[in-house]
Write an enzyme that holds these catalytic residues in place. Sequence first.
Site, PDB file in Angstrom:
ATOM      1  N   HIS A   1      43.071 -38.966  74.202  1.00  0.00           N
ATOM      2  CA  HIS A   1      42.098 -38.891  75.286  1.00  0.00           C
ATOM      3  C   HIS A   1      40.842 -39.642  74.869  1.00  0.00           C
ATOM      4  O   HIS A   1      40.426 -39.512  73.714  1.00  0.00           O
ATOM      5  CB  HIS A   1      41.749 -37.420  75.566  1.00  0.00           C
ATOM      6  CG  HIS A   1      40.621 -37.261  76.542  1.00  0.00           C
ATOM      7  ND1 HIS A   1      40.804 -37.440  77.898  1.00  0.00           N
ATOM      8  CD2 HIS A   1      39.304 -36.958  76.358  1.00  0.00           C
ATOM      9  CE1 HIS A   1      39.639 -37.238  78.518  1.00  0.00           C
ATOM     10  NE2 HIS A   1      38.716 -36.947  77.606  1.00  0.00           N
TER      11      HIS A   1
ATOM     12  N   ARG B   1      64.626 -67.601  93.053  1.00  0.00           N
ATOM     13  CA  ARG B   1      65.073 -68.639  92.139  1.00  0.00           C
ATOM     14  C   ARG B   1      66.600 -68.647  92.114  1.00  0.00           C
ATOM     15  O   ARG B   1      67.228 -67.626  92.369  1.00  0.00           O
ATOM     16  CB  ARG B   1      64.531 -68.361  90.726  1.00  0.00           C
ATOM     17  CG  ARG B   1      63.015 -68.302  90.651  1.00  0.00           C
ATOM     18  CD  ARG B   1      62.537 -67.995  89.247  1.00  0.00           C
ATOM     19  NE  ARG B   1      62.934 -69.017  88.294  1.00  0.00           N
ATOM     20  CZ  ARG B   1      62.238 -70.132  88.055  1.00  0.00           C
ATOM     21  NH1 ARG B   1      61.099 -70.338  88.673  1.00  0.00           N
ATOM     22  NH2 ARG B   1      62.660 -71.013  87.198  1.00  0.00           N
TER      23      ARG B   1
ATOM     24  N   ALA C   1      62.518 -62.332  81.745  1.00  0.00           N
ATOM     25  CA  ALA C   1      62.573 -62.939  80.409  1.00  0.00           C
ATOM     26  C   ALA C   1      63.141 -61.968  79.373  1.00  0.00           C
ATOM     27  O   ALA C   1      64.029 -62.326  78.595  1.00  0.00           O
ATOM     28  CB  ALA C   1      61.157 -63.369  80.003  1.00  0.00           C
TER      29      ALA C   1
ATOM     30  N   ALA D   1      57.600 -69.266  97.369  1.00  0.00           N
ATOM     31  CA  ALA D   1      57.946 -68.270  96.333  1.00  0.00           C
ATOM     32  C   ALA D   1      59.053 -67.400  96.890  1.00  0.00           C
ATOM     33  O   ALA D   1      58.904 -66.198  97.085  1.00  0.00           O
ATOM     34  CB  ALA D   1      56.714 -67.456  95.968  1.00  0.00           C
TER      35      ALA D   1
ATOM     36  N   GLY E   1      71.754 -80.942  77.857  1.00  0.00           N
ATOM     37  CA  GLY E   1      73.042 -80.536  77.297  1.00  0.00           C
ATOM     38  C   GLY E   1      74.102 -80.382  78.380  1.00  0.00           C
ATOM     39  O   GLY E   1      73.828 -79.844  79.449  1.00  0.00           O
TER      40      GLY E   1
END
Length: 454
Positions: free
Chosen positions: A441, A270, A317, A267, A113
């Site tokens: 408990h 992002r 997310a 890592a 898109g």
Amino acid sequence: MKQYDLIVIGGGPGGYPGAAAAAAKGWKVALVEARDLGGTCLNRGCIPTKTLLHTTELYRDVQGELALGTMEGAVNVNPAALFAQKVAVTEKLRAGVADLMKRNKVDVLCGHGKVLAPGKVEVTSAEGSEVYETERILLAAGSVPARIPVPGSDLPGVITSDELLDGEANVPARLVIIGGGVIGVEIASVYAALGTEVTILEMLPKILPNMDKEISQNLTQILKKRGIAVKTGAALKEITRGEGGLICHYMVKEKPEEVAADLVLMATGRRANLAGLCAEDLGLEVNRGIVVNDRFETNVPGIWAIGDAISGSIQLAHAATAQAQAAVAYMAGETPKIHLDLVPACIYTSPEIAAVGLTEEQAKEAGFAAKAKKALLHGNAKTIITHQERSFIKVVYDEETHVVLGAQLMAARASDMIDEYAVAIAQKLTMEQMASLIRPHPTFCEAADDAFTL
Ligand code: NAI
């Protein structure tokens, strides 16, 4: 040409709930997705990681029982079946998203898109391009892994979570993970359990740099105990390919060091996924992500943006989902009933880590007379029964009013327990009010009795 009330670009955990929320208002909605419904979270992020973590944690638990003698026999992980299971889980969840869109009569447009102008979206696929007209546009294009630009970062065998989680079983003998953030520690946990020799290189003085200090320290000890080499203050400078495999060259206190690997995982964060998202003459304001106001409006009328793609995003997310639902409410002239400023963060290591609200440090910086109450779980029955590592719950509160301001948990099921702390903060409840509840408990959550009692 078709007329929509809303076109959402991006079918991740921001885009698809946004589309569903808009459709529930009776709007005609289209959702544009270039790859798979569910986005990074479902296909290359949270869901595949947690699937791998589930089995590998179970495997480690079984090994613990074997060591205790409560179980006998040989148990091994089958990596090919493990990765196939990850695919099965993602397929099932993806079908659920497709079904949700169908039930809400959202048109799913497969392709890339691009916003040509306010009210005009072009969708390009292998079949060609088509332009659609719409009242409003919601940009929910997410983020992509950021490779740090060091020499050798594009060598074969240097991958990001995209390739690791979207691919076939890949269990190297030696894995070096660049970045001791959320992805780094979760993937390190998976591979250490699979028998891989794992090294984490973290540039800053501690792993999980944004987390409570004590959580970082504890996790470092736990990861080291599991055989993971955790190198902090270690900035990657270069990756080369030598006879011993991929060599990661890094600096510690201005001293050069190196570690060899068969696979290197980048890592290191992002970045917003903005490639080809808008026509250049659209004039969309961007500053490391799309700039939005507190109603998720961009500077271009008729265009909203949410999730990882926005400037200063928290890249979670559930934050994207909440923002999308809020953005749709704002589009409809309503005031969203969501606490957008209160986002729980969870890390699925063992034990799990979860946090919500302010840390003691942050609360003090914000001007509160903040204090923390810590409850250790070493006497908690469920913690003993399930052989957990050192676990604790820390509650941050205002010393004058006793109102709960934040909580940091490092305990089994912390990701499920964080909810009651979020409720306390959102509803401005006091330590005494939270301590007055009866908790079942034996459970992990009953440790809250102690955490809230002053
Ligand atoms: P991150 O921002 O959590 O961690 C990146 C780490 O890389 C930082 O600690 C940074 O100091 C380090 N780093 C950067 N350059 C480096 C260098 N040259 N040498 C060594 N270390 C270096 O990013 P990560 O882990 O890639 O995750 C991305 C996003 O995905 C996060 O913002 C997170 O919110 C989200 N995520 C959430 C999960 C969850 O909720 N459980 C799981 C996985 C990811």
